[in-house]
Design a protein around this motif. Structure first.
Motif, PDB file in Angstrom:
ATOM      1  N   PHE A 160       0.782  -1.228   0.000  1.00 17.84           N
ATOM      2  CA  PHE A 160       0.000   0.000   0.000  1.00 17.84           C
ATOM      3  C   PHE A 160       0.824   1.293   0.000  1.00 17.84           C
ATOM      4  O   PHE A 160       0.462   2.251  -0.680  1.00 17.84           O
ATOM      5  N   PRO A 161       1.956   1.380   0.719  1.00 17.76           N
ATOM      6  CA  PRO A 161       2.726   2.628   0.688  1.00 17.76           C
ATOM      7  C   PRO A 161       3.136   3.073  -0.721  1.00 17.76           C
ATOM      8  O   PRO A 161       3.313   4.263  -0.974  1.00 17.76           O
ATOM      9  N   PHE A 162       3.258   2.143  -1.659  1.00 19.83           N
ATOM     10  CA  PHE A 162       3.662   2.482  -3.023  1.00 19.83           C
ATOM     11  C   PHE A 162       2.546   3.171  -3.801  1.00 19.83           C
ATOM     12  O   PHE A 162       2.771   3.697  -4.882  1.00 19.83           O
ATOM     13  N   ASN A 163       1.322   3.160  -3.280  1.00 22.73           N
ATOM     14  CA  ASN A 163       0.175   3.775  -3.948  1.00 22.73           C
ATOM     15  C   ASN A 163      -0.010   5.250  -3.620  1.00 22.73           C
ATOM     16  O   ASN A 163      -0.777   5.931  -4.288  1.00 22.73           O
ATOM     17  N   TYR A 164       0.663   5.749  -2.608  1.00 16.28           N
ATOM     18  CA  TYR A 164       0.442   7.126  -2.159  1.00 16.28           C
ATOM     19  C   TYR A 164       0.819   8.147  -3.239  1.00 16.28           C
ATOM     20  O   TYR A 164       1.807   7.958  -3.967  1.00 16.28           O
ATOM     21  N   PRO A 165       0.068   9.240  -3.316  1.00 14.88           N
ATOM     22  CA  PRO A 165       0.388  10.292  -4.292  1.00 14.88           C
ATOM     23  C   PRO A 165       1.805  10.814  -4.190  1.00 14.88           C
ATOM     24  O   PRO A 165       2.425  11.140  -5.203  1.00 14.88           O
ATOM     25  N   GLU A 166       2.366  10.889  -2.984  1.00 16.03           N
ATOM     26  CA  GLU A 166       3.735  11.389  -2.815  1.00 16.03           C
ATOM     27  C   GLU A 166       4.731  10.514  -3.576  1.00 16.03           C
ATOM     28  O   GLU A 166       5.687  11.020  -4.163  1.00 16.03           O
ATOM     29  N   VAL A 167       4.508   9.207  -3.560  1.00 15.33           N
ATOM     30  CA  VAL A 167       5.395   8.280  -4.279  1.00 15.33           C
ATOM     31  C   VAL A 167       5.225   8.439  -5.774  1.00 15.33           C
ATOM     32  O   VAL A 167       6.200   8.537  -6.529  1.00 15.33           O
ATOM     33  N   VAL A 168       3.987   8.509  -6.242  1.00 15.11           N
ATOM     34  CA  VAL A 168       3.727   8.674  -7.678  1.00 15.11           C
ATOM     35  C   VAL A 168       4.338   9.974  -8.181  1.00 15.11           C
ATOM     36  O   VAL A 168       5.023   9.994  -9.214  1.00 15.11           O
ATOM     37  N   ARG A 169       4.149  11.056  -7.443  1.00 15.46           N
ATOM     38  CA  ARG A 169       4.715  12.347  -7.862  1.00 15.46           C
ATOM     39  C   ARG A 169       6.240  12.308  -7.887  1.00 15.46           C
ATOM     40  O   ARG A 169       6.872  12.909  -8.761  1.00 15.46           O
ATOM     41  N   ALA A 170       6.849  11.620  -6.912  1.00 16.02           N
ATOM     42  CA  ALA A 170       8.312  11.506  -6.887  1.00 16.02           C
ATOM     43  C   ALA A 170       8.802  10.727  -8.111  1.00 16.02           C
ATOM     44  O   ALA A 170       9.823  11.073  -8.702  1.00 16.02           O
ATOM     45  N   ILE A 171       8.073   9.693  -8.501  1.00 13.83           N
ATOM     46  CA  ILE A 171       8.450   8.920  -9.691  1.00 13.83           C
ATOM     47  C   ILE A 171       8.327   9.795 -10.932  1.00 13.83           C
ATOM     48  O   ILE A 171       9.218   9.820 -11.781  1.00 13.83           O
TER      49      ILE A 171
END
Length: 187
Positions: free
Chosen positions: A173-184
């Protein structure tokens, strides 16, 4: 057309039975976004009222949604809509992978088996430098650590592997957070 919904919330066991009658008026019912079934765990919002003709209390439900895992799936769907509107998934933002990267960033746990697996595969197939940017991959705040780990390594490498060794929907689940997507997206 939409109709009023009448249902009960409760818990039944050998020791006790607790049931609360509920009503959801059609204007609220038409906003429900998923199908519910008997025995499902739900979170409801509403107010208690007295139904005079039968002399009982009931819950007037304004909102109902799945509890637990269902709630997290709904969060992911909401985030997907939000991130799509920000352009995070636009095909024009995708860049081709380098054919022969020399430095590969690995964002993962330093202690997990996945890092050793990556090292083993790379050493057998293609000589290159691995730059590890360690992060927690699960637990409270892991999504913020993952985003920071991506930012730490992005300028120093040709490509990044963001990894963890398997896991359930909850573990990942932590990989789904918007912060992770934006960082990618910003890499």
């Amino acid at each position: 057309g939409w109709v009023h919904c009448y249902f009960s919330l409760g818990e039944k066991s050998r020791d006790h039975s607790a049931v609360l009658s509920c009503v959801m008026w059609r204007n609220d019912a038409k906003r429900v976004e998923c199908e519910f079934r008997d025995g499902m765990d739900v979170v409801v919002y509403g107010s208690i009222g007295h139904y005079a003709p039968q002399g009982r209390y009931q819950l007037y439900v304004r909102e109902v949604r799945p509890a637990g895992r269902g709630e997290k799936h709904l969060m992911v769907e909401k985030w997907k809509v939000q991130l799509t509107s920000e352009g995070c998934f636009d095909p024009q933002k995708k860049r081709p992978l380098p054919a022969y990267p020399l430095r590969v960033g690995v964002v993962t746990s330093e202690t997990g088996a996945v890092l050793q697996d990556i090292r083993n595969v790379v050493s057998r197939r293609y000589p290159l430098e691995l730059v590890v940017s360690p992060t927690a991959v699960q637990g409270e705040g892991a999504h913020l650590e993952i985003a920071r780990a991506l930012q730490r390594v992005e300028r120093d490498v040709d490509v990044i592997i963001l990894a963890r060794g398997g896991g359930s929907f909850e573990d990942l689940f932590p990989f789904n957070y918007p912060e992770v997507v934006r960082a990618i997206v910003s890499c």
